[in-house]
Design an enzyme around this catalytic site. Structure first.
Site, mmCIF file in Angstrom:
data_model
loop_
_atom_site.group_PDB
_atom_site.id
_atom_site.type_symbol
_atom_site.label_atom_id
_atom_site.label_comp_id
_atom_site.label_asym_id
_atom_site.label_seq_id
_atom_site.Cartn_x
_atom_site.Cartn_y
_atom_site.Cartn_z
ATOM 1 N N ASP A 1 -44.214 19.571 -51.956
ATOM 2 C CA ASP A 1 -44.799 20.444 -52.979
ATOM 3 C C ASP A 1 -46.158 20.939 -52.503
ATOM 4 O O ASP A 1 -47.197 20.535 -53.027
ATOM 5 C CB ASP A 1 -44.904 19.723 -54.327
ATOM 6 C CG ASP A 1 -45.175 20.704 -55.468
ATOM 7 O OD1 ASP A 1 -45.326 21.910 -55.190
ATOM 8 O OD2 ASP A 1 -45.246 20.256 -56.624
ATOM 9 N N GLY B 1 -50.579 23.801 -65.719
ATOM 10 C CA GLY B 1 -51.729 24.611 -65.310
ATOM 11 C C GLY B 1 -52.701 23.830 -64.439
ATOM 12 O O GLY B 1 -53.476 24.404 -63.693
ATOM 13 N N HIS C 1 -44.875 24.621 -55.710
ATOM 14 C CA HIS C 1 -44.111 25.161 -56.839
ATOM 15 C C HIS C 1 -44.879 26.257 -57.570
ATOM 16 O O HIS C 1 -44.320 26.917 -58.442
ATOM 17 C CB HIS C 1 -43.693 24.037 -57.812
ATOM 18 C CG HIS C 1 -44.768 23.534 -58.703
ATOM 19 N ND1 HIS C 1 -45.498 22.389 -58.438
ATOM 20 C CD2 HIS C 1 -45.253 24.008 -59.881
ATOM 21 C CE1 HIS C 1 -46.366 22.196 -59.417
ATOM 22 N NE2 HIS C 1 -46.238 23.161 -60.299
ATOM 23 N N SER D 1 -51.555 22.032 -62.177
ATOM 24 C CA SER D 1 -50.797 22.002 -60.932
ATOM 25 C C SER D 1 -51.532 22.679 -59.794
ATOM 26 O O SER D 1 -52.120 23.751 -59.958
ATOM 27 C CB SER D 1 -49.471 22.728 -61.106
ATOM 28 O OG SER D 1 -48.501 21.823 -61.486
ATOM 29 N N SER E 1 -48.933 17.768 -58.315
ATOM 30 C CA SER E 1 -47.547 18.221 -58.308
ATOM 31 C C SER E 1 -46.981 18.228 -59.716
ATOM 32 O O SER E 1 -46.654 19.291 -60.253
ATOM 33 C CB SER E 1 -46.727 17.320 -57.386
ATOM 34 O OG SER E 1 -45.356 17.628 -57.463
HETATM 35 N N1 TYR Z 1 -46.340 20.519 -62.948
HETATM 36 C C1 TYR Z 1 -47.329 21.043 -63.884
HETATM 37 C C2 TYR Z 1 -47.717 22.493 -63.563
HETATM 38 O O1 TYR Z 1 -46.984 23.195 -62.926
HETATM 39 C C3 TYR Z 1 -48.529 20.174 -63.960
HETATM 40 C C4 TYR Z 1 -48.253 18.911 -64.702
HETATM 41 C C5 TYR Z 1 -48.639 17.704 -64.189
HETATM 42 C C6 TYR Z 1 -47.626 18.935 -65.936
HETATM 43 C C7 TYR Z 1 -48.410 16.526 -64.873
HETATM 44 C C8 TYR Z 1 -47.395 17.771 -66.636
HETATM 45 C C9 TYR Z 1 -47.790 16.552 -66.113
HETATM 46 O O2 TYR Z 1 -47.579 15.397 -66.797
HETATM 47 O O3 TYR Z 1 -48.690 23.009 -64.048
#
Ligand code: TYR
Length: 188
Positions: free
Chosen positions: A58, A138, A30, A140, A159
């Site tokens: 992902d 971030g 993503h 992620s 993810s």
């Molecule tokens: N998906 C988020 C990103 O794109 C990362 C994330 C992970 C955010 C866990 C919140 C969470 O609870 O950066």
């Protein structure tokens, strides 16, 4: 190139490096589409997404230019120096694991399930590792490794999930083995 370090996609969004592979790194799908360009933690031109799958999966991978050298380590942030990645042996449910990411650094917890499915606004992602480790936007794409810093094995890339690193959270990770086999990559 080091797991947990920041990189920027199309000069905007920040994500985190998952694991160094030959020629680049794996990260979350993503974070970028095929052809998305990346800049490093220092905003220097870095690479291009060669593969990306999200939702459903992902995962993705970025080939880096010759100014960048993939290193077989993860940033240990406040917990100390680099953590060497020794392999990618899968840890069982209940195993202690730690995550490295560019927003909140190094945080640990346990694996609570494998093969979990999460529904994001963009769609469903299945086959994920569920954990008690916190994460925030971030983080992620960043690295999940087994918790023994002297024998850390790659598990997955961040993810998404719920919660935060003040109250705690639930975070899901894309298993790294599937990324390597899909794109025929070798962990450094
Ligand atoms: N998906 C988020 C990103 O794109 C990362 C994330 C992970 C955010 C866990 C919140 C969470 O609870 O950066």
């Amino acid at each position: 190139v080091r797991g947990g370090d920041a990189y920027y996609i199309d000069n905007r969004t920040r994500c985190s490096i998952g694991f160094s592979v030959q020629g680049g790194f794996v990260t979350a799908g993503h974070c970028g589409r095929v052809g998305s360009t990346t800049a490093g933690y220092n905003r220097a031109t870095q690479g291009t997404f060669q593969g990306s799958s999200f939702p459903g999966n992902d995962y993705g991978w970025v080939r880096v230019n010759s100014n960048w050298t993939p290193q077989p380590v993860v940033n240990g942030y406040r917990s100390g120096g680099n953590v060497q990645v020794r392999g990618a042996t899968e840890a069982p449910v209940n195993a202690s694991v730690c995550r490295s990411g560019s927003t909140t650094g190094w945080h640990c917890g346990r694996i609570t399930a494998r093969n979990a499915t999460v529904t994001y606004p963009q769609g469903r992602v299945s086959g994920l590792i569920r954990t008690t480790v916190c994460a925030e936007p971030g983080d992620s794409g960043g690295s999940l490794v087994t918790a023994d810093r002297n024998n850390a094995h790659a598990q997955g890339v961040t993810s998404g999930g719920s919660g935060n690193c003040r109250s705690g959270g639930t975070t899901y990770f894309q298993p790294v083995g599937e990324i390597l086999s899909r794109y025929n990559l070798r962990l450094l």
